[in-house]
Scaffold this motif. Structure first.
Motif, PDB file in Angstrom:
ATOM      1  N   ALA A  91      -4.575   3.944  -0.671  1.00  0.00           N
ATOM      2  CA  ALA A  91      -4.317   2.669  -1.349  1.00  0.00           C
ATOM      3  C   ALA A  91      -4.561   1.524  -0.386  1.00  0.00           C
ATOM      4  N   THR A  92      -4.908   0.374  -0.941  1.00  0.00           N
ATOM      5  CA  THR A  92      -5.025  -0.834  -0.134  1.00  0.00           C
ATOM      6  C   THR A  92      -4.133  -1.917  -0.722  1.00  0.00           C
ATOM      7  N   GLU A  93      -3.753  -2.829   0.129  1.00  0.00           N
ATOM      8  CA  GLU A  93      -3.008  -4.015  -0.297  1.00  0.00           C
ATOM      9  C   GLU A  93      -3.560  -5.189   0.487  1.00  0.00           C
ATOM     10  N   ILE A  94      -4.090  -6.161  -0.221  1.00  0.00           N
ATOM     11  CA  ILE A  94      -4.709  -7.323   0.427  1.00  0.00           C
ATOM     12  C   ILE A  94      -4.016  -8.584  -0.078  1.00  0.00           C
ATOM     13  N   GLU A  95      -3.146  -9.120   0.750  1.00  0.00           N
ATOM     14  CA  GLU A  95      -2.434 -10.360   0.447  1.00  0.00           C
ATOM     15  C   GLU A  95      -1.653 -10.297  -0.869  1.00  0.00           C
ATOM     16  N   GLU A  96      -1.121  -9.138  -1.226  1.00  0.00           N
ATOM     17  CA  GLU A  96      -0.332  -9.012  -2.451  1.00  0.00           C
ATOM     18  C   GLU A  96       1.154  -9.257  -2.201  1.00  0.00           C
ATOM     19  N   LEU A  97       1.601  -9.022  -0.977  1.00  0.00           N
ATOM     20  CA  LEU A  97       2.995  -9.265  -0.624  1.00  0.00           C
ATOM     21  C   LEU A  97       3.147 -10.539   0.203  1.00  0.00           C
ATOM     22  N   ALA A  98       2.190 -10.769   1.104  1.00  0.00           N
ATOM     23  CA  ALA A  98       2.234 -11.963   1.959  1.00  0.00           C
ATOM     24  C   ALA A  98       0.812 -12.395   2.261  1.00  0.00           C
ATOM     25  N   LEU A  99       0.560 -13.671   2.223  1.00  0.00           N
ATOM     26  CA  LEU A  99      -0.776 -14.186   2.501  1.00  0.00           C
ATOM     27  C   LEU A  99      -1.150 -13.919   3.955  1.00  0.00           C
ATOM     28  N   GLY A 100      -2.410 -13.552   4.148  1.00  0.00           N
ATOM     29  CA  GLY A 100      -2.908 -13.299   5.491  1.00  0.00           C
ATOM     30  C   GLY A 100      -2.632 -11.906   6.005  1.00  0.00           C
ATOM     31  N   ARG A 101      -1.967 -11.052   5.179  1.00  0.00           N
ATOM     32  CA  ARG A 101      -1.626  -9.690   5.609  1.00  0.00           C
ATOM     33  C   ARG A 101      -2.307  -8.674   4.699  1.00  0.00           C
ATOM     34  N   SER A 102      -2.586  -7.496   5.255  1.00  0.00           N
ATOM     35  CA  SER A 102      -3.199  -6.430   4.467  1.00  0.00           C
ATOM     36  C   SER A 102      -2.818  -5.086   5.055  1.00  0.00           C
ATOM     37  N   CYS A 103      -3.079  -4.030   4.280  1.00  0.00           N
ATOM     38  CA  CYS A 103      -2.804  -2.679   4.786  1.00  0.00           C
ATOM     39  C   CYS A 103      -3.617  -1.666   4.003  1.00  0.00           C
ATOM     40  N   VAL A 104      -3.747  -0.478   4.595  1.00  0.00           N
ATOM     41  CA  VAL A 104      -4.330   0.677   3.930  1.00  0.00           C
ATOM     42  C   VAL A 104      -3.354   1.821   4.130  1.00  0.00           C
ATOM     43  N   ALA A 105      -3.112   2.618   3.088  1.00  0.00           N
ATOM     44  CA  ALA A 105      -2.047   3.620   3.138  1.00  0.00           C
ATOM     45  C   ALA A 105      -2.482   4.914   2.473  1.00  0.00           C
ATOM     46  N   ALA A 106      -1.831   6.010   2.854  1.00  0.00           N
ATOM     47  CA  ALA A 106      -2.101   7.320   2.269  1.00  0.00           C
ATOM     48  C   ALA A 106      -0.782   8.065   2.083  1.00  0.00           C
ATOM     49  N   PRO A 107      -0.695   8.910   1.058  1.00  0.00           N
ATOM     50  CA  PRO A 107       0.555   9.630   0.792  1.00  0.00           C
ATOM     51  C   PRO A 107       0.780  10.783   1.763  1.00  0.00           C
ATOM     52  N   ILE A 108       2.068  11.128   1.940  1.00  0.00           N
ATOM     53  CA  ILE A 108       2.505  12.273   2.730  1.00  0.00           C
ATOM     54  C   ILE A 108       3.180  13.255   1.779  1.00  0.00           C
ATOM     55  N   LEU A 109       2.793  14.524   1.857  1.00  0.00           N
ATOM     56  CA  LEU A 109       3.300  15.544   0.945  1.00  0.00           C
ATOM     57  C   LEU A 109       4.187  16.543   1.683  1.00  0.00           C
TER      58      LEU A 109
ATOM     59  N   GLY B 127       0.818  -1.207   0.000  1.00  0.00           N
ATOM     60  CA  GLY B 127       0.000   0.000   0.000  1.00  0.00           C
ATOM     61  C   GLY B 127       0.851   1.254   0.000  1.00  0.00           C
ATOM     62  N   ILE B 128       1.885   1.284   0.835  1.00  0.00           N
ATOM     63  CA  ILE B 128       2.794   2.436   0.862  1.00  0.00           C
ATOM     64  C   ILE B 128       3.443   2.616  -0.502  1.00  0.00           C
ATOM     65  N   GLY B 129       3.903   1.524  -1.100  1.00  0.00           N
ATOM     66  CA  GLY B 129       4.569   1.612  -2.389  1.00  0.00           C
ATOM     67  C   GLY B 129       3.675   2.185  -3.470  1.00  0.00           C
ATOM     68  N   LYS B 130       2.409   1.796  -3.459  1.00  0.00           N
ATOM     69  CA  LYS B 130       1.471   2.325  -4.455  1.00  0.00           C
ATOM     70  C   LYS B 130       1.316   3.835  -4.299  1.00  0.00           C
ATOM     71  N   CYS B 131       1.268   4.303  -3.047  1.00  0.00           N
ATOM     72  CA  CYS B 131       1.178   5.749  -2.816  1.00  0.00           C
ATOM     73  C   CYS B 131       2.425   6.450  -3.333  1.00  0.00           C
ATOM     74  N   LEU B 132       3.595   5.874  -3.104  1.00  0.00           N
ATOM     75  CA  LEU B 132       4.845   6.472  -3.567  1.00  0.00           C
ATOM     76  C   LEU B 132       4.936   6.479  -5.084  1.00  0.00           C
ATOM     77  N   LEU B 133       4.368   5.472  -5.733  1.00  0.00           N
ATOM     78  CA  LEU B 133       4.396   5.410  -7.194  1.00  0.00           C
ATOM     79  C   LEU B 133       3.540   6.502  -7.839  1.00  0.00           C
ATOM     80  N   LEU B 134       2.629   7.091  -7.079  1.00  0.00           N
ATOM     81  CA  LEU B 134       1.816   8.184  -7.617  1.00  0.00           C
ATOM     82  C   LEU B 134       2.673   9.390  -7.994  1.00  0.00           C
ATOM     83  N   ALA B 135       3.869   9.496  -7.424  1.00  0.00           N
ATOM     84  CA  ALA B 135       4.750  10.619  -7.726  1.00  0.00           C
ATOM     85  C   ALA B 135       5.406  10.485  -9.095  1.00  0.00           C
ATOM     86  N   LEU B 136       5.228   9.324  -9.747  1.00  0.00           N
ATOM     87  CA  LEU B 136       5.867   9.062 -11.035  1.00  0.00           C
ATOM     88  C   LEU B 136       4.818   8.944 -12.138  1.00  0.00           C
ATOM     89  N   THR B 137       5.219   9.208 -13.354  1.00  0.00           N
ATOM     90  CA  THR B 137       4.346   9.000 -14.505  1.00  0.00           C
ATOM     91  C   THR B 137       4.346   7.515 -14.848  1.00  0.00           C
TER      92      THR B 137
END
Length: 262
Positions: free
Chosen positions: A189-207, A141-151
């Motif tokens: 952003a959300t991440e549901i079992e995309e990196l590890a099974l049984g784990r999830s997260c919700v994330a937001a960008p910091i400016l 989830g954090i990574g997806k937020c960070l990728l928003l800074a790129l085209t």
């Protein structure tokens, strides 16, 4: 010039020796030599020097080495110098305590994310810290937020191949583009079992003061504890609110509006 080159090579060798310990295991001299591509006598001399400086420690019984306390001192100084860490640390710690979940803050370093803060609540205990470790951008989830800074083009150049970690990992750039467009629209952003099974997260960008995405904050834990599969608007609102408060602390004043000229 020859002396400078020899000194540089010695520093590089010492850094390679220290990197052998990044997986957290105690190592024999032969293990370090193999990792660093050095002769055993050279590895032994470097380890002895690093031990005298307290960068590594040697167990007197097993004669195995592990990282030493001098690195903790340097790491503490380095992390305390980072403006995002200074601004986010207390907010992240408070959030982990109130929710009982994991709360993380990370920045992008090259093609991966780098954790500046990691606090674990009672519902998401870990026996180790994520601070200083790295994870992929596209599967968090954090990574997806960070990728928003790129085209989209920059994202493809940065991470040409999207590695699959679980059956749910997004491995197609077009699919990732579509998901990131939704992340930008809703603010988290959300991440549901995309990196590890049984784990999830919700994330937001910091400016930062200029309005650029410089970091991101996530709430993470067991899938059952977060309940993201069914959607949790309260959790998303919370992560956005705390991330926004950190952004304000970094000097962000909100979107800039321009006045049309007559």
């Amino acid at each position: 010039m020859a002396t400078d080159q020899a000194t540089n090579q010695s520093v590089e060798k010492a850094a390679t020796v220290l990197s052998a310990f990044l997986d957290g295991r105690a190592l024999r001299v032969s293990d370090v030599a193999k990792h660093a591509g050095l002769g055993q006598s050279t590895a032994s001399r470097l380890l002895s020097t690093l031990e005298s400086l307290q960068f590594v420690e040697r167990d007197p019984i097993s004669s195995m080495y592990q990282l030493g306390p001098a690195l903790l001192t340097l790491a503490g100084v380095a992390i305390n110098q980072h403006p995002v860490h200074r601004e986010a640390r207390q907010a992240a710690q408070n959030l982990a305590g109130s929710l009982g979940l994991g709360v993380n803050v990370a920045v992008r370093q090259g093609s991966s994310l780098f954790y500046l803060c990691n606090f674990e609540g009672r519902l998401a205990p870990k026996s180790y810290t994520l601070m200083g470790q790295r994870n992929p951008l596209h599967a968090t989830g954090i990574g997806k937020c960070l990728l928003l800074a790129l085209t989209p083009a920059e994202r493809r150049d940065l991470v040409p191949d999207l590695h699959r970690y679980t059956p749910r990992t997004v491995c197609d750039h077009d699919d990732l583009d579509a998901e990131l467009a939704e992340v930008a629209h809703r603010g988290y952003a959300t991440e549901i079992e995309e990196l590890a099974l049984g784990r999830s997260c919700v994330a937001a960008p910091i400016l930062d003061q200029s309005g650029q995405i410089v970091a991101a904050l996530s709430i993470s834990g067991p899938l059952s504890a977060l309940g993201l599969a069914g959607g949790d608007p309260d959790l998303a609102s919370t992560v956005i609110e705390v991330a926004d408060s950190i952004s304000v602390g970094l000097g962000y004043l909100g979107p800039r509006h321009t006045t049309a000229q007559p």
